[in-house]
Design a protein around this motif. Structure first.
Motif, PDB file in Angstrom:
ATOM      1  N   UNK A 229      -8.268   1.952  10.659  1.00 22.32           N
ATOM      2  CA  UNK A 229      -9.680   2.234  10.160  1.00 22.32           C
ATOM      3  C   UNK A 229      -9.916   1.560   8.780  1.00 22.32           C
ATOM      4  N   UNK A 230     -10.487   0.763   8.451  1.00 21.83           N
ATOM      5  CA  UNK A 230     -10.830   0.252   7.190  1.00 21.83           C
ATOM      6  C   UNK A 230     -11.612   0.764   6.327  1.00 21.83           C
ATOM      7  N   UNK A 231     -11.488   0.885   4.904  1.00 26.78           N
ATOM      8  CA  UNK A 231     -12.619   1.261   4.043  1.00 26.78           C
ATOM      9  C   UNK A 231     -13.501   0.075   3.825  1.00 26.78           C
TER      10      UNK A 231
ATOM     11  N   UNK B 113     -12.584   6.179   2.095  1.00 29.21           N
ATOM     12  CA  UNK B 113     -13.880   5.717   1.216  1.00 29.21           C
ATOM     13  C   UNK B 113     -13.697   4.803   0.367  1.00 29.21           C
ATOM     14  N   UNK B 114     -12.637   4.396  -0.013  1.00 34.14           N
ATOM     15  CA  UNK B 114     -12.507   3.575  -1.070  1.00 34.14           C
ATOM     16  C   UNK B 114     -12.502   1.953  -0.692  1.00 34.14           C
ATOM     17  N   UNK B 115     -12.661   1.125  -1.537  1.00 37.64           N
ATOM     18  CA  UNK B 115     -12.745  -0.415  -0.815  1.00 37.64           C
ATOM     19  C   UNK B 115     -11.312  -0.982  -0.916  1.00 37.64           C
ATOM     20  N   UNK B 116     -11.078  -1.919  -0.197  1.00 34.42           N
ATOM     21  CA  UNK B 116      -9.705  -2.550   0.358  1.00 34.42           C
ATOM     22  C   UNK B 116      -8.532  -1.467   0.569  1.00 34.42           C
ATOM     23  N   UNK B 117      -9.069  -0.502   1.543  1.00 31.97           N
ATOM     24  CA  UNK B 117      -7.871   0.384   1.841  1.00 31.97           C
ATOM     25  C   UNK B 117      -8.152   0.807   3.371  1.00 31.97           C
TER      26      UNK B 117
ATOM     27  N   UNK C 289      -2.614   8.872   9.409  1.00 34.41           N
ATOM     28  CA  UNK C 289      -2.188   8.170   8.114  1.00 34.41           C
ATOM     29  C   UNK C 289      -3.202   7.803   7.203  1.00 34.41           C
ATOM     30  N   UNK C 290      -3.447   8.656   6.159  1.00 40.66           N
ATOM     31  CA  UNK C 290      -4.558   8.421   5.232  1.00 40.66           C
ATOM     32  C   UNK C 290      -4.280   7.100   4.467  1.00 40.66           C
ATOM     33  N   UNK C 291      -5.257   6.669   3.712  1.00 44.11           N
ATOM     34  CA  UNK C 291      -5.324   5.468   2.934  1.00 44.11           C
ATOM     35  C   UNK C 291      -4.058   5.870   1.855  1.00 44.11           C
ATOM     36  N   UNK C 292      -3.530   4.668   1.819  1.00 47.13           N
ATOM     37  CA  UNK C 292      -2.396   4.940   0.721  1.00 47.13           C
ATOM     38  C   UNK C 292      -0.941   5.358   1.146  1.00 47.13           C
ATOM     39  N   UNK C 293      -1.042   5.385   2.679  1.00 43.44           N
ATOM     40  CA  UNK C 293       0.199   5.689   3.157  1.00 43.44           C
ATOM     41  C   UNK C 293       1.327   4.812   3.144  1.00 43.44           C
ATOM     42  N   UNK C 294       2.602   5.219   3.539  1.00 38.70           N
ATOM     43  CA  UNK C 294       4.069   4.462   3.475  1.00 38.70           C
ATOM     44  C   UNK C 294       4.029   3.772   4.761  1.00 38.70           C
ATOM     45  N   UNK C 295       3.865   2.462   4.745  1.00 39.61           N
ATOM     46  CA  UNK C 295       4.079   1.862   6.013  1.00 39.61           C
ATOM     47  C   UNK C 295       5.512   1.834   6.692  1.00 39.61           C
TER      48      UNK C 295
END
Length: 187
Positions: free
Chosen positions: A82-84, A149-153, A169-175
């Motif tokens: 799910x992209x921001x 909510x943020x762009x490019x996430x 896995x929230x935005x900023x998760x560790x791949x």
């Protein structure tokens, strides 16, 4: 003369209790650890979705106009991206790493489907990054609460083959954490 026999009986009982405690101690430790919530090997790099919910009735419209089949004919999980707003370099980098995580499953890679829900990224790198992803749109915007909510996430959700959402896995998760989780779950 009864004294040596009583001492021997007492020693036998002590030995029996020691042997029983050797077998009982691990069971007691396991029960205590379970009661405090610690269970080995069950940690996840994502957050458990609580309360659990089924995505089976959420309509995801694919590019061909058909709805995404949450329940598949084979037991295959779905990694939902799910992209921001404005999926650009960082978002595409994470999408690429997610599809690479699928590849590392080797012979089990077919047991994981990749679904991107949102406006597809554009640009020279987008076609190469998106070749393994099915692209869909969320009819009714029912996944909005999971979308960053943020762009490019980008956020990701691991969905069971019956449509039950398992892990967010929230935005900023560790791949790398996602990759480890996938390797534990898909065998």
């Amino acid at each position: 003369m009864n004294e040596p026999r009583a001492d021997a009986r007492k020693m036998s009982r002590i030995k029996l209790l020691l042997v029983a405690s050797v077998f009982a101690a691990p069971l007691l430790v396991a029960m205590v650890l379970t009661l405090v919530g610690w269970q080995p090997g069950t940690s996840s790099h994502g957050a458990a979705i609580k309360p659990q919910r089924s995505f089976a009735k959420i309509d995801i419209r694919l590019a061909d106009g058909k709805n995404y089949p949450w329940k598949d004919s084979e037991p295959r999980m779905t990694l939902l991206a799910l992209p921001g707003s404005d999926c650009m370099d960082n978002c595409m980098r994470l999408l690429h790493l997610m599809s690479n995580a699928r590849i590392t499953l080797n012979k089990n890679a077919d047991r994981l489907r990749l679904l991107y829900v949102g406006e597809p990224p554009h640009g020279p790198k987008a076609a190469a990054v998106m070749r393994d992803w099915q692209i869909g749109s969320d009819v009714g915007d029912k996944l909005a609460s999971f979308r960053p909510r943020g762009p490019d996430s980008v956020a990701a959700i691991l969905v069971e083959s019956n449509g039950t959402a398992l892990t967010l896995y929230r935005a900023g998760f560790d791949p790398n954490g996602l990759k480890k989780d996938l390797q534990k779950v898909i065998r």
